[in-house]
Design a protein around this motif. Structure first.
Motif, PDB file in Angstrom:
ATOM      1  N   UNK A 248      33.080  29.612  89.456  1.00  0.00           N
ATOM      2  CA  UNK A 248      32.607  30.897  88.928  1.00  0.00           C
ATOM      3  C   UNK A 248      31.172  31.226  89.327  1.00  0.00           C
ATOM      4  N   UNK A 249      30.467  30.291  90.001  1.00  0.00           N
ATOM      5  CA  UNK A 249      29.063  30.533  90.343  1.00  0.00           C
ATOM      6  C   UNK A 249      28.868  31.804  91.179  1.00  0.00           C
ATOM      7  N   UNK A 250      29.725  32.125  92.155  1.00  0.00           N
ATOM      8  CA  UNK A 250      29.515  33.379  92.892  1.00  0.00           C
ATOM      9  C   UNK A 250      29.543  34.642  92.036  1.00  0.00           C
ATOM     10  N   UNK A 251      30.067  34.550  90.818  1.00  0.00           N
ATOM     11  CA  UNK A 251      30.071  35.719  89.939  1.00  0.00           C
ATOM     12  C   UNK A 251      28.774  35.864  89.148  1.00  0.00           C
ATOM     13  N   UNK A 252      27.839  34.922  89.312  1.00  0.00           N
ATOM     14  CA  UNK A 252      26.541  35.030  88.635  1.00  0.00           C
ATOM     15  C   UNK A 252      25.632  35.951  89.449  1.00  0.00           C
ATOM     16  N   UNK A 253      25.113  36.975  88.811  1.00  0.00           N
ATOM     17  CA  UNK A 253      24.154  37.870  89.457  1.00  0.00           C
ATOM     18  C   UNK A 253      22.832  37.115  89.604  1.00  0.00           C
ATOM     19  N   UNK A 254      22.404  36.816  90.833  1.00  0.00           N
ATOM     20  CA  UNK A 254      21.206  35.992  91.001  1.00  0.00           C
ATOM     21  C   UNK A 254      19.909  36.695  90.625  1.00  0.00           C
ATOM     22  N   UNK A 255      19.949  38.013  90.438  1.00  0.00           N
ATOM     23  CA  UNK A 255      18.752  38.746  90.031  1.00  0.00           C
ATOM     24  C   UNK A 255      18.658  38.906  88.519  1.00  0.00           C
ATOM     25  N   UNK A 256      19.776  38.746  87.826  1.00  0.00           N
ATOM     26  CA  UNK A 256      19.780  38.918  86.369  1.00  0.00           C
ATOM     27  C   UNK A 256      20.138  37.645  85.615  1.00  0.00           C
ATOM     28  N   UNK A 257      20.787  36.708  86.299  1.00  0.00           N
ATOM     29  CA  UNK A 257      21.212  35.492  85.626  1.00  0.00           C
ATOM     30  C   UNK A 257      22.323  35.734  84.636  1.00  0.00           C
ATOM     31  N   UNK A 258      23.256  36.636  84.986  1.00  0.00           N
ATOM     32  CA  UNK A 258      24.373  36.971  84.096  1.00  0.00           C
ATOM     33  C   UNK A 258      25.687  36.896  84.867  1.00  0.00           C
ATOM     34  N   UNK A 259      26.777  36.665  84.142  1.00  0.00           N
ATOM     35  CA  UNK A 259      28.102  36.596  84.751  1.00  0.00           C
ATOM     36  C   UNK A 259      28.669  37.997  84.976  1.00  0.00           C
ATOM     37  N   UNK A 260      29.504  38.125  86.000  1.00  0.00           N
ATOM     38  CA  UNK A 260      30.282  39.324  86.246  1.00  0.00           C
ATOM     39  C   UNK A 260      31.684  38.922  86.670  1.00  0.00           C
ATOM     40  N   UNK A 261      32.381  39.815  87.368  1.00  0.00           N
ATOM     41  CA  UNK A 261      33.725  39.495  87.858  1.00  0.00           C
ATOM     42  C   UNK A 261      33.790  39.468  89.385  1.00  0.00           C
ATOM     43  N   UNK A 262      32.822  40.117  90.020  1.00  0.00           N
ATOM     44  CA  UNK A 262      32.805  40.153  91.480  1.00  0.00           C
ATOM     45  C   UNK A 262      31.820  39.102  92.029  1.00  0.00           C
ATOM     46  N   UNK A 263      32.062  38.626  93.244  1.00  0.00           N
ATOM     47  CA  UNK A 263      33.056  39.081  94.225  1.00  0.00           C
ATOM     48  C   UNK A 263      34.424  38.418  94.114  1.00  0.00           C
ATOM     49  N   UNK A 264      34.610  37.539  93.121  1.00  0.00           N
ATOM     50  CA  UNK A 264      35.854  36.783  93.035  1.00  0.00           C
ATOM     51  C   UNK A 264      37.070  37.691  92.879  1.00  0.00           C
ATOM     52  N   UNK A 265      36.924  38.744  92.081  1.00  0.00           N
ATOM     53  CA  UNK A 265      38.052  39.646  91.844  1.00  0.00           C
ATOM     54  C   UNK A 265      38.571  40.229  93.160  1.00  0.00           C
TER      55      UNK A 265
END
Length: 327
Positions: A248-265
């Protein structure tokens, strides 16, 4: 996903096992990225020496919780905001730290932390990372208080103890190699072409630091690196040993330090096992990049084992298709 469909022929298609002529580079090293503290931000460097564990300084440090268990972005996405800095000369082949040499660590809302590179430390036992457990150097109270304040819970910083500890790579894919605090293998390679192809499909483009490669190459077709079995960079021989399935690490926004769904989705539509490895299990895993080992890293120490930005990449052997590459 019409664009995704257009990639399928190259994803599943043939490298045919044919060697690329030695005089014809397949790509060029565009960036070299080192991650001194596991799961924290990387540093881009013009060159990096190859050691018996991987690139010098890569994943030398680990953040652990009160039980000695490794902390990663999978659970602590704020780690993506922690910046690290080493002396520029630290990436010279023969450089040794002086008493004044430090790893400098910064994070939002925190004063900079300086961790000396040449100070004897106490040993912390019962440190664990995935299946491995052992001892590591404890970087001391000041570092522990800094990370504990940042994460809001008891945390320590430890350094890999190369003198006594061994973490072998998975022998099912690569026997006789060892790593520090990397996940599985000493090196990860990815291409700018692969990132560009992915970004064509995303509403919001992502940067390569989502995928945390060590070697970023340019000048090849998207996902060519899937098929690279044997390659040469600056006279060093690398073996592609396992396609990198992504957590799930690629879904972490490196500028905000928060999880999302992309780019995995989006990657599930064209980079899943179901698409590029249809005859295998693990259909819902997504793949980006190729794990490497370096043959010269297991022999006695020698000079000139260094990779530089701008080095040509020669592919000597390829897998017939992504479906037939190890993963």
């Amino acid at each position: 996903m019409e664009k995704a469909a257009s990639f399928l022929s190259s994803l599943l298609g043939g490298g045919g096992g044919d060697a690329v002529p030695a005089g014809d580079p397949a790509a060029t090293v565009a960036s070299i990225l080192i991650y001194p503290i596991k799961s924290c931000r990387g540093v881009s460097v013009p060159q990096a020496p190859v050691t018996s564990f991987g690139f010098k300084w890569d994943r030398q440090w680990l953040v652990v919780n009160a039980k000695g268990r490794a902390c990663t972005q999978r659970v602590e996405p704020k780690m993506a905001l922690v910046e690290v800095e080493l002396p520029p000369e630290a990436f010279d082949e023969d450089w040794q730290p002086t008493p004044d040499s430090c790893l400098v660590i910064r994070a939002p809302g925190m004063d900079p932390l300086k961790v000396p590179l040449a100070v004897e430390r106490a040993t912390l036992d019962d440190v664990s990372l995935w299946e491995w457990s052992g001892s590591a150097y404890d970087e001391g109270t000041e570092a522990a208080e800094w990370f504990s304040a940042y994460f809001g819970k008891p945390t320590r910083l430890v350094r890999f103890k190369e003198e006594t500890e061994i973490r072998p790579t998975n022998p099912d894919y690569a026997q006789g190699y060892k790593i520090t605090f990397t996940d599985c293998f000493p090196f990860l390679i990815a291409s700018q072409g692969s990132l560009d192809a992915l970004n064509e499909l995303l509403k919001e483009p992502v940067t390569i630091n989502r995928f945390r490669p060590n070697i970023l190459v340019d000048g090849c077709h998207p996902y060519s690196e899937d098929l690279w079995k044997t390659l040469k960079i600056n006279k060093l021989t690398f073996e592609g040993v396992k396609l990198c399935d992504r957590c799930k690490v690629p879904t972490v926004d490196p500028e905000r330090g928060t999880f999302g769904t992309e780019p995995t989705e989006t990657m599930l539509t064209f980079r899943s096992g179901e698409v590029i490895r249809p005859s295998h299990k693990n259909k819902q895993k997504v793949y980006f990049g190729q794990n490497l080992v370096c043959k010269e890293s297991v022999s006695a120490k020698g000079k000139g084992r260094i990779i530089k930005v701008g080095d040509p990449v020669y592919v000597l052997q390829t897998y017939p298709s992504s479906n037939e590459a190890p993963a």
